[in-house]
Design a protein around this motif. Structure first.
Motif, short mmCIF file in Angstrom:
data_model
loop_
_atom_site.label_atom_id
_atom_site.label_comp_id
_atom_site.label_asym_id
_atom_site.label_seq_id
_atom_site.Cartn_x
_atom_site.Cartn_y
_atom_site.Cartn_z
N ILE A 1 0.77 -1.04 0.09
CA ILE A 1 0.09 -0.10 -0.06
C ILE A 1 0.81 1.22 0.10
O ILE A 1 1.59 1.20 0.94
N ASP A 2 0.46 2.42 -0.75
CA ASP A 2 1.32 3.48 -1.00
C ASP A 2 0.33 4.70 -0.70
O ASP A 2 -0.49 4.71 -1.21
N PRO A 3 0.75 5.33 0.16
CA PRO A 3 1.44 5.28 1.32
C PRO A 3 1.29 4.30 2.37
O PRO A 3 0.27 4.03 2.48
N PRO A 4 2.26 3.72 3.05
CA PRO A 4 2.15 2.64 3.89
C PRO A 4 1.24 3.07 5.10
O PRO A 4 0.86 4.23 5.35
N LEU A 5 0.33 2.08 5.75
CA LEU A 5 -0.60 2.09 6.84
C LEU A 5 0.07 1.71 8.06
O LEU A 5 0.85 0.64 8.08
N THR A 6 -0.45 2.03 9.21
CA THR A 6 -0.06 1.55 10.48
C THR A 6 -1.50 0.98 10.86
O THR A 6 -2.51 1.69 11.02
N LEU A 7 -1.52 -0.22 11.58
CA LEU A 7 -2.53 -0.96 11.99
C LEU A 7 -2.31 -1.34 13.21
O LEU A 7 -1.38 -1.30 13.83
N GLU A 8 -3.52 -1.40 13.93
CA GLU A 8 -3.58 -1.76 15.32
C GLU A 8 -4.15 -3.35 15.53
O GLU A 8 -5.00 -3.62 14.91
N PHE A 9 -3.59 -4.17 16.19
CA PHE A 9 -3.95 -5.74 16.15
C PHE A 9 -4.53 -6.00 17.79
O PHE A 9 -3.91 -5.52 18.66
N ARG A 10 -5.52 -6.70 17.81
CA ARG A 10 -6.13 -7.45 18.94
C ARG A 10 -6.36 -8.91 18.82
O ARG A 10 -7.08 -9.13 17.78
N GLU A 11 -6.02 -9.71 19.62
CA GLU A 11 -6.43 -10.99 19.66
C GLU A 11 -7.29 -11.28 20.74
O GLU A 11 -7.46 -11.03 21.72
N ILE A 12 -8.83 -12.09 19.96
CA ILE A 12 -9.79 -12.61 20.96
C ILE A 12 -9.93 -13.86 20.96
O ILE A 12 -9.96 -14.52 19.68
N GLU A 13 -9.87 -14.35 21.99
CA GLU A 13 -10.11 -16.00 22.25
C GLU A 13 -11.63 -16.07 22.48
O GLU A 13 -12.34 -15.44 23.48
N SER B 1 -7.37 7.67 7.30
CA SER B 1 -5.93 8.24 6.89
C SER B 1 -6.09 9.62 6.72
O SER B 1 -7.15 10.25 5.96
N HIS B 2 -5.17 10.44 7.17
CA HIS B 2 -4.67 11.69 6.98
C HIS B 2 -4.07 12.02 5.66
O HIS B 2 -3.60 13.24 5.09
N ASN B 3 -3.47 10.86 5.07
CA ASN B 3 -2.61 10.84 3.91
C ASN B 3 -3.25 10.22 2.64
O ASN B 3 -2.60 9.63 2.08
N LYS B 4 -4.43 10.50 2.74
CA LYS B 4 -5.23 9.91 1.36
C LYS B 4 -4.81 10.49 0.03
O LYS B 4 -4.26 11.51 0.09
N PRO B 5 -4.98 9.87 -1.14
CA PRO B 5 -5.54 8.26 -1.14
C PRO B 5 -4.35 7.34 -1.01
O PRO B 5 -3.24 7.68 -1.33
N HIS B 6 -5.05 6.24 -0.53
CA HIS B 6 -3.78 5.01 -0.48
C HIS B 6 -3.95 4.05 -1.72
O HIS B 6 -5.37 4.10 -2.07
N ARG B 7 -2.86 3.78 -2.33
CA ARG B 7 -3.24 2.92 -3.46
C ARG B 7 -2.80 1.55 -3.31
O ARG B 7 -1.59 1.38 -2.39
N ALA B 8 -3.66 0.50 -3.43
CA ALA B 8 -3.02 -1.11 -3.22
C ALA B 8 -2.19 -1.33 -4.35
O ALA B 8 -2.83 -1.28 -5.53
N GLN B 9 -1.28 -2.33 -4.22
CA GLN B 9 -0.60 -2.84 -5.24
C GLN B 9 -1.50 -4.11 -5.93
O GLN B 9 -2.29 -4.54 -5.22
N ILE B 10 -1.39 -3.99 -7.17
CA ILE B 10 -1.95 -5.03 -7.97
C ILE B 10 -1.34 -6.26 -7.98
O ILE B 10 -0.33 -6.41 -8.22
#
Length: 168
Positions: free
Chosen positions: A73-85, A100-109
């Motif tokens: 993804i350009d520009p890269p993203l930061t993700l937050e993860f959580r595991e739920i059992e 995002s405040h850096n829109k637009p993001h483009r996904a690689q094909i």
């Protein structure tokens, strides 16, 4: 966080269910779509019908998601993860994608697809070439071999519901 309440909302503009992540290019579209609109969450280990199936290897799933966010993804993203059992001893990953405040993001094909990827990832969008001077000196153009960048004629507005049928 109440997983059942979240799943009962169903998939929508801000919530996506994924049984598993298969490849960074596939999940990158979903992540870019959420970042380009209002943000949202991806539940990995949940079928499209809302059934909890869990993930086999949470670390592997997070690796694929981090790869997608950082390298597909350009520009890269930061993700937050959580595991739920769950009570059934399944692990569900909850991935939060902020608007995002850096829109637009483009996904690689994916190399085999040959088509353009819309920032909103809707099938109803049609690709159009980017204007030649769409990149500024402060924001250099990404490697053209890695990304096929396009401006999309998007049928999806962030203030309305998705189109009832996809254009082909």
């Amino acid at each position: 966080m109440n997983l059942r309440a979240l799943i009962s909302q169903g998939e929508g503009e801000r919530l996506e269910f994924k049984k598993k992540t298969t490849h960074p290019t596939r999940i990158a579209r979903t992540l870019a779509s959420l970042a380009n609109t209002h943000g949202g969450q991806v539940l990995v280990g949940v079928d499209d019908d809302g059934r909890v199936v869990g993930v086999r290897d949470a670390e592997e799933e997070m690796f694929v998601l981090r790869e997608a966010a950082a390298h597909y993804i350009d520009p890269p993203l930061t993700l937050e993860f959580r595991e739920i059992e769950t009570e059934g001893e399944h692990i569900v990953l909850v991935i939060k994608v902020a608007e995002s405040h850096n829109k637009p993001h483009r996904a690689q094909i994916a190399p085999a697809s040959g088509g353009a990827t819309c920032a909103c990832a809707m099938k109803a969008c049609r690709p159009a070439p980017l204007p030649r001077r769409s990149w500024s000196a402060s924001s250099p153009q990404p490697d053209s071999k890695k990304f096929r960048l396009t401006r999309m004629s998007c049928a999806y507005s962030t203030t309305s519901k998705p189109p009832s049928r996809a254009l082909r």
